[in-house]
Design an enzyme around this catalytic site. Structure first.
Site, short mmCIF file in Angstrom:
data_model
loop_
_atom_site.label_atom_id
_atom_site.label_comp_id
_atom_site.label_asym_id
_atom_site.label_seq_id
_atom_site.Cartn_x
_atom_site.Cartn_y
_atom_site.Cartn_z
N TYR A 58 26.71 12.29 11.92
CA TYR A 58 27.87 12.53 10.72
C TYR A 58 27.88 13.89 10.22
CZ TYR A 58 29.03 7.89 12.14
OH TYR A 58 29.62 6.52 12.85
N ASP A 96 38.67 11.98 11.40
CA ASP A 96 38.84 13.63 11.04
C ASP A 96 39.92 13.53 10.09
OD1 ASP A 96 40.33 13.55 14.51
OD2 ASP A 96 41.52 13.86 12.42
N HIS A 111 38.75 2.88 10.39
CA HIS A 111 37.50 3.14 10.73
C HIS A 111 36.89 4.08 9.76
CE1 HIS A 111 37.77 1.56 15.23
NE2 HIS A 111 38.12 0.69 14.19
C1 BV8 Z 1 34.90 -5.98 13.93
C2 BV8 Z 1 33.30 4.63 14.05
C3 BV8 Z 1 34.91 -8.05 13.16
C4 BV8 Z 1 33.67 5.95 13.39
C5 BV8 Z 1 33.94 3.31 15.38
C6 BV8 Z 1 32.91 -8.05 22.59
C7 BV8 Z 1 34.04 -8.27 22.72
C8 BV8 Z 1 35.22 -7.79 22.06
C9 BV8 Z 1 34.87 -7.12 20.90
C10 BV8 Z 1 33.36 -7.05 20.49
C11 BV8 Z 1 32.63 -7.34 21.37
N1 BV8 Z 1 31.43 -7.22 20.74
C12 BV8 Z 1 31.69 -6.84 19.61
C13 BV8 Z 1 32.99 -6.49 19.37
C14 BV8 Z 1 33.72 -6.13 18.15
C15 BV8 Z 1 33.60 -4.57 18.04
C16 BV8 Z 1 34.01 -3.93 19.51
O1 BV8 Z 1 35.23 -4.02 19.65
N2 BV8 Z 1 33.19 -3.38 20.32
C17 BV8 Z 1 33.43 -2.92 21.71
C18 BV8 Z 1 32.67 -2.00 22.06
C19 BV8 Z 1 33.52 -4.01 22.56
N3 BV8 Z 1 34.30 -3.98 17.05
C20 BV8 Z 1 34.01 -3.96 16.04
O2 BV8 Z 1 32.60 -4.04 15.57
C21 BV8 Z 1 34.87 -3.69 14.65
N4 BV8 Z 1 34.52 -4.62 13.62
O3 BV8 Z 1 35.31 -6.20 14.86
O4 BV8 Z 1 34.68 -6.78 12.84
C22 BV8 Z 1 36.55 -8.18 12.66
C23 BV8 Z 1 37.22 -8.31 13.87
C24 BV8 Z 1 38.42 -8.48 13.40
C25 BV8 Z 1 39.17 -8.42 12.17
C26 BV8 Z 1 38.16 -8.27 11.12
C27 BV8 Z 1 36.79 -8.25 11.43
C28 BV8 Z 1 34.70 -2.31 14.24
C29 BV8 Z 1 34.93 -1.09 15.32
C30 BV8 Z 1 34.70 0.20 14.70
C31 BV8 Z 1 33.48 0.83 15.09
N5 BV8 Z 1 33.64 2.22 14.55
N6 BV8 Z 1 33.46 4.45 15.32
C32 BV8 Z 1 33.18 6.92 13.95
O5 BV8 Z 1 31.97 7.12 14.17
O6 BV8 Z 1 34.09 7.65 14.73
S1 BV8 Z 1 34.89 2.93 16.79
C33 BV8 Z 1 34.87 4.54 18.02
O7 BV8 Z 1 35.73 3.86 18.95
C34 BV8 Z 1 35.70 5.33 17.20
O8 BV8 Z 1 35.63 5.31 16.12
C35 BV8 Z 1 36.98 5.16 17.81
O9 BV8 Z 1 37.90 4.82 16.58
C36 BV8 Z 1 36.85 4.00 18.66
C37 BV8 Z 1 38.14 3.77 19.65
O10 BV8 Z 1 37.79 5.03 20.56
P1 BV8 Z 1 39.01 5.83 20.80
O11 BV8 Z 1 39.49 6.55 19.78
O12 BV8 Z 1 39.94 4.95 21.84
O13 BV8 Z 1 38.38 7.10 21.91
P2 BV8 Z 1 37.97 7.05 23.27
O14 BV8 Z 1 37.05 8.18 23.50
O15 BV8 Z 1 37.33 5.55 23.87
O16 BV8 Z 1 39.17 7.13 24.26
C38 BV8 Z 1 40.03 8.25 24.04
C39 BV8 Z 1 41.28 8.19 24.69
O17 BV8 Z 1 42.15 9.15 24.80
C40 BV8 Z 1 41.08 7.91 26.38
O18 BV8 Z 1 42.07 6.81 26.75
C41 BV8 Z 1 41.54 9.19 26.87
O19 BV8 Z 1 42.23 8.92 28.11
C42 BV8 Z 1 42.73 9.64 26.09
N7 BV8 Z 1 42.60 10.95 26.01
C43 BV8 Z 1 41.72 12.05 26.13
N8 BV8 Z 1 42.41 13.16 25.90
C44 BV8 Z 1 43.74 13.21 25.83
C45 BV8 Z 1 44.02 11.48 25.66
N9 BV8 Z 1 45.19 11.19 25.43
C46 BV8 Z 1 46.24 11.94 25.31
N10 BV8 Z 1 46.10 13.52 25.16
C47 BV8 Z 1 44.77 13.81 25.25
N11 BV8 Z 1 44.59 15.21 25.30
#
Ligand code: BV8
Length: 238
Positions: A58, A96, A111
């Protein structure tokens, strides 16, 4: 239903919104940090086992904020917020401060934020733009060793869910910019909006995602091009 124009607008954004500003995304080709996936570093367990390593993750990202600027997509979303006649809320998964620097006000960081730290000893939350580690004393209770990023890790409760659920309960237009639709509950917001009667859902991304089927329209291209274009259309149609 909704504000004066009867149209409530919710924006959900992810790392793709900030990608063209030079902020690395999580799951693209460069989406690893020291060979680790974010799911392995951004967890309470990783922080408990290797706090200095997670602080470093971080600290590097917090310091990098000084080298980046908002892009045209951030500015277009601020224009939309200011000129949209109905209710507007921007829910970002990003940690950010680029939306704030572009002038955003109706914004929630579900987040958390890189520029805030939390003390696990006194629960104080502090604005913070420097490095932090296990020796840094809390600005409030002065104890060292209890500071952590005010960031939602995997397995932790996202922030501002009450405000987000209220906005999604009565939304007429849902825009999703630059998220891969992998992380829940954010990845389920489009479906939730549709279940609550939202009939227009637009996904802006450089490519299709696992949740593209949840949207009524998809705009494929970089956010800095597609978001200003879409905002022009929406404000001309209002
Ligand atoms: C929770 C920390 C309970 C901050 C982050 C199994 C199945 C389903 C769910 C789960 C499971 N096991 C566990 C879970 C839950 C889990 C989860 O979803 N896991 C996933 C991996 C399966 N979720 C959690 O634990 C959450 N909490 O569920 O609590 C609850 C539930 C409901 C209600 C209440 C309580 C907590 C999740 C938060 C985790 N922290 N980050 C940090 O360090 O940054 S998440 C991390 O991924 C980031 O913070 C970000 O926010 C998040 C998502 O990523 P994206 O933003 O989508 O980024 P990514 O790189 O993936 O994609 C970028 C996209 O942009 C791409 O599509 C790309 O094509 C596109 N792109 C690129 N360039 C461009 C573009 N688009 C346009 N223009 C461009 N130029």
């Amino acid at each position: 239903m909704g504000g004066p124009s009867g149209k409530n607008l919710v924006v959900l954004s992810g790392a793709g919104l900030s990608a063209e500003s030079g902020v690395a995304t999580f799951r693209g080709q460069g989406g690893l940090w020291e060979g680790q996936r974010i799911e392995e570093v951004a967890t309470p367990g990783a922080f408990h086992r290797t706090p200095e390593r997670v602080h470093r993750f971080y600290n590097l990202r917090r310091a990098a904020l000084r080298t980046v600027q908002p892009n045209a997509a951030h500015a277009a979303l601020v224009r939309l917020e200011r000129e949209w006649p109905g209710r507007f809320l921007h829910v970002t998964q990003n940690v950010d401060d680029l939306n704030e620097r572009a002038g955003a006000r109706q914004l929630v960081h579900m987040h958390g934020q890189l520029l805030e730290i939390r003390c696990t000893a006194c629960d104080g939350i502090w604005s913070w733009d420097r490095d932090v580690d296990t020796r840094t004393p809390c600005p409030g209770c002065r104890r060292a060793g209890g500071l952590r990023p005010h960031i939602v890790w995997f397995g932790e409760m996202p922030m501002h869910l009450d405000r987000i659920m209220t906005a999604l309960a009565r939304v007429d237009l849902f825009l999703c910019v630059g998220t891969s639709g992998v992380v829940y509950p954010a990845a389920g917001f489009a479906l939730m909006a549709a279940e609550n009667g939202c009939r227009r859902l637009i996904e802006v991304n450089v490519e299709a995602t696992g949740i593209s089927g949840d949207f009524t329209e998809r705009r494929h291209g970089p956010a800095s091009v597609e978001v200003p274009r879409l905002v022009n259309e929406l404000l001309e149609q209002r």
